[in-house]
Design a protein around this motif. Structure first.
Motif, PDB file in Angstrom:
ATOM      1  N   ASP A   1       7.879   4.009  -0.683  1.00 27.17           N
ATOM      2  CA  ASP A   1       8.841   4.836  -0.022  1.00 27.17           C
ATOM      3  C   ASP A   1      10.011   5.478  -1.129  1.00 27.17           C
ATOM      4  OD1 ASP A   1      11.476   5.691   1.307  1.00 27.17           O
ATOM      5  OD2 ASP A   1      11.086   4.358   3.005  1.00 27.17           O
TER       6      ASP A   1
ATOM      7  N   PRO B   1       0.971  -1.198   0.024  1.00 24.25           N
ATOM      8  CA  PRO B   1       0.052  -0.040  -0.046  1.00 24.25           C
ATOM      9  C   PRO B   1       0.871   1.376   0.081  1.00 24.25           C
ATOM     10  CG  PRO B   1       0.125  -1.044   2.419  1.00 24.25           C
ATOM     11  CD  PRO B   1       0.691  -1.953   1.304  1.00 24.25           C
ATOM     12  N   PHE B   2       2.099   1.207   0.169  1.00 23.60           N
ATOM     13  CA  PHE B   2       3.009   2.621   0.361  1.00 23.60           C
ATOM     14  C   PHE B   2       4.265   2.268  -0.555  1.00 23.60           C
ATOM     15  CE2 PHE B   2       1.098   1.653   4.750  1.00 23.60           C
ATOM     16  CZ  PHE B   2       0.299   2.826   4.801  1.00 23.60           C
TER      17      PHE B   2
ATOM     18  N   ILE C   1       6.548   9.922   0.626  1.00 21.52           N
ATOM     19  CA  ILE C   1       5.813   8.539   0.446  1.00 21.52           C
ATOM     20  C   ILE C   1       4.648   8.628  -0.620  1.00 21.52           C
ATOM     21  CG2 ILE C   1       6.262   7.594   2.659  1.00 21.52           C
ATOM     22  CD1 ILE C   1       3.420   8.401   3.239  1.00 21.52           C
TER      23      ILE C   1
ATOM     24  N   LEU D   1       3.982   2.136   6.956  1.00 22.26           N
ATOM     25  CA  LEU D   1       4.019   3.560   6.743  1.00 22.26           C
ATOM     26  C   LEU D   1       5.472   3.709   7.052  1.00 22.26           C
ATOM     27  CD1 LEU D   1       2.406   6.019   5.725  1.00 22.26           C
ATOM     28  CD2 LEU D   1       2.181   6.734   8.071  1.00 22.26           C
TER      29      LEU D   1
ATOM     30  N   GLN E   1       0.663   6.662  -1.034  1.00 23.04           N
ATOM     31  CA  GLN E   1      -0.174   5.891  -0.480  1.00 23.04           C
ATOM     32  C   GLN E   1      -1.331   5.739  -1.358  1.00 23.04           C
ATOM     33  OE1 GLN E   1      -1.221   7.182   3.463  1.00 23.04           O
ATOM     34  NE2 GLN E   1      -0.299   9.201   3.229  1.00 23.04           N
ATOM     35  N   GLU E   2      -2.056   4.864  -1.103  1.00 18.85           N
ATOM     36  CA  GLU E   2      -3.323   4.636  -1.916  1.00 18.85           C
ATOM     37  C   GLU E   2      -4.132   5.716  -1.874  1.00 18.85           C
ATOM     38  OE1 GLU E   2      -3.171   2.619  -4.069  1.00 18.85           O
ATOM     39  OE2 GLU E   2      -2.538   0.733  -3.174  1.00 18.85           O
TER      40      GLU E   2
ATOM     41  N   THR F   1      -0.443   4.968  -4.940  1.00 17.37           N
ATOM     42  CA  THR F   1       0.373   3.801  -4.968  1.00 17.37           C
ATOM     43  C   THR F   1       0.043   2.991  -6.221  1.00 17.37           C
ATOM     44  OG1 THR F   1       0.366   3.844  -2.732  1.00 17.37           O
ATOM     45  CG2 THR F   1       1.721   2.034  -3.677  1.00 17.37           C
TER      46      THR F   1
END
Length: 240
Positions: free
Chosen positions: A162, A159-160, A178, A172, A180-181, A184
């Protein structure tokens, strides 16, 4: 020493009243600076018109190992770009690509595979009739492979992402760099898609802008002195 090579024009600066210095990424010699006398004269042997950003050239050059400024004996456009100079979307994309390439190729040594990738990408952009809203995203991710920081793609979707470590992760990270959804998944799709299918990923205008800004951040984190990209706003306007 005379040498034949192909080149991609990145930047031209005025040197004197009629002369210019062209920075050209060459297939066999890497990034070189060429002093071209009289390029701004109407009947110039090598005219400034063929030195537009991302124009593809066939060159015969003089090469001296320790010279910071080299010379060109012959230069011609080949192949001649048919659509990028005349199409507002394609020319805007070329302006953006050119700005990024100039930043990342500043000290580039000869790399025929990298040259071939950029050369083919310019030709694809010039010739394609496909929608282009995601082309620049796809280009940047493919380019990262040759620059040494292509993200690692997992079989199972995490889901993430980096941006510092360049990996997809299930937890996380403890910093703000980052994705995220839902970004992603969009990023993963762009990362693994060919140019031919990249336009099939539909996203909102604000998501495309956000993703581009994050990819630029990714480049900034992995490229020394990357700085700002001034042509970003043009793309934001064009793909509104």
């Amino acid at each position: 020493m005379l040498q034949k090579t192909r080149g991609i024009v990145l930047k031209v600066t005025h040197y004197s009243e009629n002369s210019v210095v062209a920075q050209i990424f060459t297939e066999d010699l890497g990034l070189q600076s060429y002093l071209i006398n009289g390029a701004r004269k109407p009947k110039a042997k090598i005219h400034i018109n063929i030195l537009q950003p991302l124009h593809l050239l066939e060159l015969v050059v003089y090469y001296k190992d320790n010279n910071t400024l080299q010379r060109i004996k012959e230069a011609q456009q080949y192949p001649t770009l048919q659509h990028i100079p005349l199409d507002i979307v394609k020319s805007s994309l070329a302006l953006f690509l050119n700005e990024v390439l100039y930043k990342v190729l500043k000290h580039q040594q000869p790399d025929p595979q990298l040259f071939h990738f950029i050369h083919q990408s310019i030709l694809w952009l010039d010739e394609t009739e496909s929608p282009l809203a995601n082309f620049h995203l796809s280009f940047l991710m493919k380019l990262s492979k040759f620059l040494g920081f292509l993200p690692t793609v997992n079989q199972d979707q995490k889901p993430f992402f980096d941006l510092i470590d360049g990996v997809f992760t299930g937890s996380l990270p403890a910093h703000q760099h980052i994705l995220q959804e839902p970004h992603t998944t969009i990023f993963h799709n762009i990362l693994t898609a060919s140019y031919e299918v990249s336009h099939r990923f539909h996203m909102k205008h604000e998501d495309r802008i956000y993703l581009l800004q994050k990819i630029i951040d990714f480049y900034r984190l992995h490229t020394e002195n990357f700085g700002e990209v001034n042509s970003l706003y043009i793309l934001e306007e064009i793909f509104h």
